[in-house]
Enzyme design. Structure first.
Site, PDB file in Angstrom:
ATOM      1  N   CYS A 122       0.850  -1.193   0.000  1.00  0.00           N
ATOM      2  CA  CYS A 122       0.000   0.000   0.000  1.00  0.00           C
ATOM      3  C   CYS A 122       0.891   1.250   0.000  1.00  0.00           C
ATOM      4  O   CYS A 122       1.781   1.377   0.843  1.00  0.00           O
ATOM      5  CB  CYS A 122      -0.886  -0.055   1.235  1.00  0.00           C
ATOM      6  SG  CYS A 122      -1.375   1.533   1.866  1.00  0.00           S
ATOM      7  N   GLU A 123       0.655   2.143  -0.956  1.00  0.00           N
ATOM      8  CA  GLU A 123       1.546   3.301  -1.079  1.00  0.00           C
ATOM      9  C   GLU A 123       1.285   4.361  -0.006  1.00  0.00           C
ATOM     10  O   GLU A 123       2.085   5.275   0.161  1.00  0.00           O
ATOM     11  CB  GLU A 123       1.450   3.920  -2.479  1.00  0.00           C
ATOM     12  CG  GLU A 123       0.153   4.629  -2.781  1.00  0.00           C
ATOM     13  CD  GLU A 123       0.088   5.120  -4.219  1.00  0.00           C
ATOM     14  OE1 GLU A 123       0.830   4.602  -5.075  1.00  0.00           O
ATOM     15  OE2 GLU A 123      -0.715   6.023  -4.485  1.00  0.00           O
ATOM     16  N   HIS A 124       0.165   4.228   0.708  1.00  0.00           N
ATOM     17  CA  HIS A 124      -0.115   5.214   1.765  1.00  0.00           C
ATOM     18  C   HIS A 124       0.561   4.866   3.077  1.00  0.00           C
ATOM     19  O   HIS A 124       0.853   5.740   3.879  1.00  0.00           O
ATOM     20  CB  HIS A 124      -1.625   5.327   1.998  1.00  0.00           C
ATOM     21  CG  HIS A 124      -2.362   5.806   0.802  1.00  0.00           C
ATOM     22  ND1 HIS A 124      -3.618   5.355   0.452  1.00  0.00           N
ATOM     23  CD2 HIS A 124      -2.003   6.687  -0.157  1.00  0.00           C
ATOM     24  CE1 HIS A 124      -4.011   5.950  -0.656  1.00  0.00           C
ATOM     25  NE2 HIS A 124      -3.050   6.764  -1.052  1.00  0.00           N
ATOM     26  N   HIS A 125       0.724   3.572   3.339  1.00  0.00           N
ATOM     27  CA  HIS A 125       1.268   3.147   4.635  1.00  0.00           C
ATOM     28  C   HIS A 125       2.486   2.247   4.522  1.00  0.00           C
ATOM     29  O   HIS A 125       3.081   1.895   5.538  1.00  0.00           O
ATOM     30  CB  HIS A 125       0.184   2.404   5.434  1.00  0.00           C
ATOM     31  CG  HIS A 125      -1.020   3.244   5.751  1.00  0.00           C
ATOM     32  ND1 HIS A 125      -2.118   3.301   4.913  1.00  0.00           N
ATOM     33  CD2 HIS A 125      -1.294   4.072   6.790  1.00  0.00           C
ATOM     34  CE1 HIS A 125      -3.024   4.124   5.437  1.00  0.00           C
ATOM     35  NE2 HIS A 125      -2.548   4.610   6.570  1.00  0.00           N
ATOM     36  N   GLN A 163      -4.836  -0.155  -5.123  1.00  0.00           N
ATOM     37  CA  GLN A 163      -5.334  -1.318  -5.860  1.00  0.00           C
ATOM     38  C   GLN A 163      -5.960  -0.930  -7.200  1.00  0.00           C
ATOM     39  O   GLN A 163      -5.821  -1.638  -8.197  1.00  0.00           O
ATOM     40  CB  GLN A 163      -6.351  -2.059  -4.978  1.00  0.00           C
ATOM     41  CG  GLN A 163      -6.766  -3.395  -5.573  1.00  0.00           C
ATOM     42  CD  GLN A 163      -7.662  -4.179  -4.646  1.00  0.00           C
ATOM     43  OE1 GLN A 163      -7.481  -4.141  -3.427  1.00  0.00           O
ATOM     44  NE2 GLN A 163      -8.624  -4.886  -5.200  1.00  0.00           N
ATOM     45  N   HIS A 191      -6.072  -5.450   2.575  1.00  0.00           N
ATOM     46  CA  HIS A 191      -5.083  -4.394   2.811  1.00  0.00           C
ATOM     47  C   HIS A 191      -4.711  -4.416   4.289  1.00  0.00           C
ATOM     48  O   HIS A 191      -5.574  -4.226   5.144  1.00  0.00           O
ATOM     49  CB  HIS A 191      -5.671  -3.022   2.446  1.00  0.00           C
ATOM     50  CG  HIS A 191      -5.857  -2.861   0.967  1.00  0.00           C
ATOM     51  ND1 HIS A 191      -5.218  -1.901   0.237  1.00  0.00           N
ATOM     52  CD2 HIS A 191      -6.584  -3.572   0.090  1.00  0.00           C
ATOM     53  CE1 HIS A 191      -5.548  -2.018  -1.037  1.00  0.00           C
ATOM     54  NE2 HIS A 191      -6.388  -3.031  -1.146  1.00  0.00           N
ATOM     55  N   CYS A 193      -3.201  -2.254   5.868  1.00  0.00           N
ATOM     56  CA  CYS A 193      -3.399  -0.947   6.520  1.00  0.00           C
ATOM     57  C   CYS A 193      -4.811  -0.844   7.068  1.00  0.00           C
ATOM     58  O   CYS A 193      -5.088  -0.017   7.937  1.00  0.00           O
ATOM     59  CB  CYS A 193      -3.112   0.187   5.542  1.00  0.00           C
ATOM     60  SG  CYS A 193      -4.188   0.197   4.118  1.00  0.00           S
TER      61      CYS A 193
HETATM   62  N1  LIG Z   1      -8.675   3.847  -2.808  1.00  0.00           N
HETATM   63  C1  LIG Z   1      -7.730   3.200  -2.112  1.00  0.00           C
HETATM   64  N2  LIG Z   1      -7.462   3.586  -0.856  1.00  0.00           N
HETATM   65  C2  LIG Z   1      -6.517   2.904  -0.190  1.00  0.00           C
HETATM   66  C3  LIG Z   1      -5.802   1.829  -0.732  1.00  0.00           C
HETATM   67  N3  LIG Z   1      -4.937   1.364   0.202  1.00  0.00           N
HETATM   68  C4  LIG Z   1      -5.131   2.135   1.293  1.00  0.00           C
HETATM   69  N4  LIG Z   1      -6.073   3.070   1.079  1.00  0.00           N
HETATM   70  C5  LIG Z   1      -6.656   4.094   1.943  1.00  0.00           C
HETATM   71  O1  LIG Z   1      -5.901   5.270   1.938  1.00  0.00           O
HETATM   72  C6  LIG Z   1      -6.486   6.111   2.938  1.00  0.00           C
HETATM   73  C7  LIG Z   1      -5.465   7.044   3.522  1.00  0.00           C
HETATM   74  O2  LIG Z   1      -6.216   7.889   4.339  1.00  0.00           O
HETATM   75  P1  LIG Z   1      -5.626   8.864   5.453  1.00  0.00           P
HETATM   76  O3  LIG Z   1      -6.785   9.425   6.209  1.00  0.00           O
HETATM   77  O4  LIG Z   1      -4.677   9.825   4.813  1.00  0.00           O
HETATM   78  O5  LIG Z   1      -4.751   7.871   6.338  1.00  0.00           O
HETATM   79  P2  LIG Z   1      -5.015   7.323   7.808  1.00  0.00           P
HETATM   80  O6  LIG Z   1      -5.178   8.469   8.751  1.00  0.00           O
HETATM   81  O7  LIG Z   1      -3.914   6.363   8.110  1.00  0.00           O
HETATM   82  O8  LIG Z   1      -6.419   6.589   7.631  1.00  0.00           O
HETATM   83  P3  LIG Z   1      -7.031   5.329   8.362  1.00  0.00           P
HETATM   84  O9  LIG Z   1      -6.568   4.121   7.627  1.00  0.00           O
HETATM   85  O10 LIG Z   1      -8.522   5.528   8.238  1.00  0.00           O
HETATM   86  O11 LIG Z   1      -6.544   5.334   9.784  1.00  0.00           O
HETATM   87  C8  LIG Z   1      -7.097   5.138   3.948  1.00  0.00           C
HETATM   88  O12 LIG Z   1      -8.498   5.305   3.878  1.00  0.00           O
HETATM   89  C9  LIG Z   1      -6.704   3.767   3.397  1.00  0.00           C
HETATM   90  O13 LIG Z   1      -7.647   2.761   3.719  1.00  0.00           O
HETATM   91  C10 LIG Z   1      -6.117   1.458  -2.077  1.00  0.00           C
HETATM   92  O14 LIG Z   1      -5.536   0.533  -2.664  1.00  0.00           O
HETATM   93  N5  LIG Z   1      -7.081   2.169  -2.710  1.00  0.00           N
HETATM   94 ZN   LIG Z   2      -2.623   1.700   3.392  1.00  0.00          ZN
END
Ligand SMILES: Nc1nc2c(ncn2[C@@H]2O[C@H](COP(=O)(O)OP(=O)(O)OP(=O)(O)O)[C@@H](O)[C@H]2O)c(=O)[nH]1
Ligand SMILES: [Zn+2]
Length: 227
Positions: A122-125, A163, A191, A193
């Site tokens: 996952c590129e966010h985490h 994804q 995921h 995360c």
């Molecule tokens: N659309 C999409 N979102 C993703 C994917 N992988 C992770 N995410 C989401 O990316 C979002 C990042 O949101 P943020 O609010 O910036 O991060 P955060 O505070 O860690 O959010 P939480 O996971 O809700 O605790 C989260 O809702 C994740 O679930 C993906 O493959 N596709």
């Molecule tokens: Zn993530």
């Protein structure tokens, strides 16, 4: 840091980047589906050294004892894992060799590879995405070596991803390589995360799909793909 255009021109002249890889990359760029990259021109060894040093800093900041014999090599392991393994798909020199044969059999029905195992990040985490992909395409002039479909999924999965983009990248890669618009890709994935942190939902998983050509036009074909 090299400008993105300069990196593309340099790579176009690089004989270790195959013609297939270059065509796929150009198609992704054109459709705005390429992974955002700011090419820095670093060699793999330079990347490993920089990441190792940065990971040492992270662990040190967390208060971990880097002289411990179980922890001392972790920065180096992570650097190697990022560059050579889980993010290897950022480097088009690692694009799979694509074997295709002429469609002498005049196949005009879908060839489907189901339940391809897939792990991505996952590129966010920067935690794991764990799932499966199913790919179907109707051959046109050429037929793809079956394992090449798994390898293409693997290549794009070895990147920081969302994804939805991963699903589209596989679609465009197979369309570009086969010259057939009639391609369907679906991915089901958990995921970490979502599972191991944050909302901590251990049950949910995410389904995405990307469809082209006849898979968009023909409801029966689409039904068969999703069946
Ligand atoms: N659309 C999409 N979102 C993703 C994917 N992988 C992770 N995410 C989401 O990316 C979002 C990042 O949101 P943020 O609010 O910036 O991060 P955060 O505070 O860690 O959010 P939480 O996971 O809700 O605790 C989260 O809702 C994740 O679930 C993906 O493959 N596709
Ligand atoms: Zn993530």
């Amino acid at each position: 840091m090299l400008a993105k255009e300069a990196v593309i021109v340099r790579d176009a002249l690089d004989p270790s980047i195959s013609e297939s890889a270059q065509r796929v990359r150009a198609a992704l760029e054109e459709k705005g589906l390429e992974t955002p990259m700011a090419g820095n021109g670093l060699s793999d060894e330079q990347k490993r050294l920089k990441i190792e040093s940065a990971m040492r800093e992270v662990m040190d900041t967390l208060g971990l004892d880097l002289s411990d014999d179980s922890l001392c090599d972790t920065p180096k392991r992570i650097a190697k894992m990022y560059v050579d393994e889980i993010f290897g798909g950022l480097d088009y020199r690692k694009f799979p060799k694509i074997t295709q044969i002429e469609n002498k059999m005049r196949l005009d029905q879908p060839v489907q590879v189901s339940d391809i195992s897939l792990t991505s990040t996952c590129e966010h985490h920067f935690v794991t995405i764990d799932g499966t992909a199913t790919v179907s395409y109707i051959p046109k002039d050429t037929v793809l070596g079956l394992s090449k479909i798994n390898r293409l999924v693997g290549f794009f999965a070895q990147r920081p991803q969302v994804q939805e983009r991963l699903t589209q990248q596989v679609l465009v890669a197979i369309q570009t390589l086969t010259g057939s618009e009639d391609v369907a890709v679906s991915i089901n994935a958990t995921h970490y995360c979502v599972k191991a942190r944050g909302i901590r939902d251990t049950n949910s998983y995410t389904k995405t799909s990307a469809l082209g050509g006849k898979f968009l036009e023909d409801a029966e074909l689409r039904r068969q793909f999703f069946a």
